[in-house]
Design a protein around this motif. Sequence first.
Motif, PDB file in Angstrom:
ATOM      1  N   LEU A   4      34.304   9.558  -4.636  1.00  0.00           N
ATOM      2  CA  LEU A   4      33.306  10.458  -5.193  1.00  0.00           C
ATOM      3  C   LEU A   4      33.964  11.733  -5.694  1.00  0.00           C
ATOM      4  O   LEU A   4      34.920  12.216  -5.103  1.00  0.00           O
ATOM      5  N   MET A   6      32.626  15.679  -7.666  1.00  0.00           N
ATOM      6  CA  MET A   6      31.417  16.468  -7.851  1.00  0.00           C
ATOM      7  C   MET A   6      31.660  17.606  -8.830  1.00  0.00           C
ATOM      8  O   MET A   6      32.730  18.205  -8.840  1.00  0.00           O
ATOM      9  N   GLY A  18      20.042  16.817  -8.979  1.00  0.00           N
ATOM     10  CA  GLY A  18      21.318  16.122  -9.014  1.00  0.00           C
ATOM     11  C   GLY A  18      21.228  14.819  -9.781  1.00  0.00           C
ATOM     12  O   GLY A  18      20.143  14.332 -10.097  1.00  0.00           O
ATOM     13  N   GLU A  19      22.409  14.259 -10.061  1.00  0.00           N
ATOM     14  CA  GLU A  19      22.504  12.996 -10.767  1.00  0.00           C
ATOM     15  C   GLU A  19      23.766  12.293 -10.305  1.00  0.00           C
ATOM     16  O   GLU A  19      24.816  12.911 -10.174  1.00  0.00           O
ATOM     17  N   TYR A  20      23.664  10.991 -10.027  1.00  0.00           N
ATOM     18  CA  TYR A  20      24.808  10.197  -9.628  1.00  0.00           C
ATOM     19  C   TYR A  20      25.186   9.259 -10.772  1.00  0.00           C
ATOM     20  O   TYR A  20      24.335   8.581 -11.329  1.00  0.00           O
ATOM     21  N   ILE A  47      29.118  12.884  -8.872  1.00  0.00           N
ATOM     22  CA  ILE A  47      27.821  13.506  -8.608  1.00  0.00           C
ATOM     23  C   ILE A  47      27.796  14.833  -9.343  1.00  0.00           C
ATOM     24  O   ILE A  47      28.722  15.623  -9.240  1.00  0.00           O
ATOM     25  N   LEU A  64      23.343  16.951  -2.191  1.00  0.00           N
ATOM     26  CA  LEU A  64      24.593  16.192  -2.139  1.00  0.00           C
ATOM     27  C   LEU A  64      24.419  14.947  -1.263  1.00  0.00           C
ATOM     28  O   LEU A  64      24.845  13.845  -1.640  1.00  0.00           O
ATOM     29  N   GLU A  67      22.289  12.394  -3.253  1.00  0.00           N
ATOM     30  CA  GLU A  67      23.047  11.694  -4.303  1.00  0.00           C
ATOM     31  C   GLU A  67      24.094  10.763  -3.710  1.00  0.00           C
ATOM     32  O   GLU A  67      24.339   9.677  -4.239  1.00  0.00           O
ATOM     33  N   ALA A  68      24.719  11.163  -2.608  1.00  0.00           N
ATOM     34  CA  ALA A  68      25.690  10.286  -1.945  1.00  0.00           C
ATOM     35  C   ALA A  68      25.002   9.036  -1.400  1.00  0.00           C
ATOM     36  O   ALA A  68      25.609   7.966  -1.343  1.00  0.00           O
ATOM     37  N   HIS A  70      22.543   7.547  -2.930  1.00  0.00           N
ATOM     38  CA  HIS A  70      22.463   6.660  -4.100  1.00  0.00           C
ATOM     39  C   HIS A  70      23.777   5.907  -4.275  1.00  0.00           C
ATOM     40  O   HIS A  70      23.789   4.714  -4.556  1.00  0.00           O
ATOM     41  N   TYR A  71      24.886   6.598  -4.083  1.00  0.00           N
ATOM     42  CA  TYR A  71      26.199   5.952  -4.186  1.00  0.00           C
ATOM     43  C   TYR A  71      26.328   4.867  -3.126  1.00  0.00           C
ATOM     44  O   TYR A  71      26.683   3.731  -3.415  1.00  0.00           O
ATOM     45  N   SER A  90      23.719   6.212 -15.198  1.00  0.00           N
ATOM     46  CA  SER A  90      23.513   7.135 -14.088  1.00  0.00           C
ATOM     47  C   SER A  90      22.074   7.018 -13.607  1.00  0.00           C
ATOM     48  O   SER A  90      21.235   6.413 -14.257  1.00  0.00           O
TER      49      SER A  90
END
Length: 172
Positions: A4, A6, A18-20, A47, A64, A67-68, A70-71, A90
């Motif tokens: 990851l 950022m 946020g956006e992943y 991210i 954070l 979004e993590a 989502h990862y 994304s």
Amino acid sequence: EMGLSMFYGVFPENGALGEYFFGFGTADVVDEKTGNVHRQDINPGTIILNQDVRNIRSMKNSTLAHEATHYYLGMFFFMLQRTHGHDYCSYMCKRFSGNAGQDRTSPLERMEIQANTFPRYLMIPESAGKDHAERLLAYYGGIRNLANMQRLVDDMAEYYGTTKTMARSRLM
């Protein structure tokens, strides 16, 4: 396995936090040294956090973690989608504004529910969270009234670096 990274970015059109990126893309990124915004190519596993959360510890940490999630939970879903010809790049959180009784069971909506739920368990561990909450309640005199519960939520959010909403839902 990809790692990851950022950056801080700008999301003026929808107020997203946020956006992943699970594929290659582009985003408006803030240069940390100058504060200028520039368009940048983004690699998978990145991210982008809204620059507006940069100095708000609770929002930064919570976004954070969101979004993590989502990862962590969504990567394989999006890889599977790509094998079926869907060229997603994304995923940006969309605020749900529909009827409360409306069915929200599409795969993307389920992933958003997961990303809204998992971080509270990650950021406020069960055993340590319960112990800390009990110590705080004892410090308040052991009385479970509305004022003490609000104070408990505030103190838990501050201690764990989360939003009050996240602390409240985890305490429940």
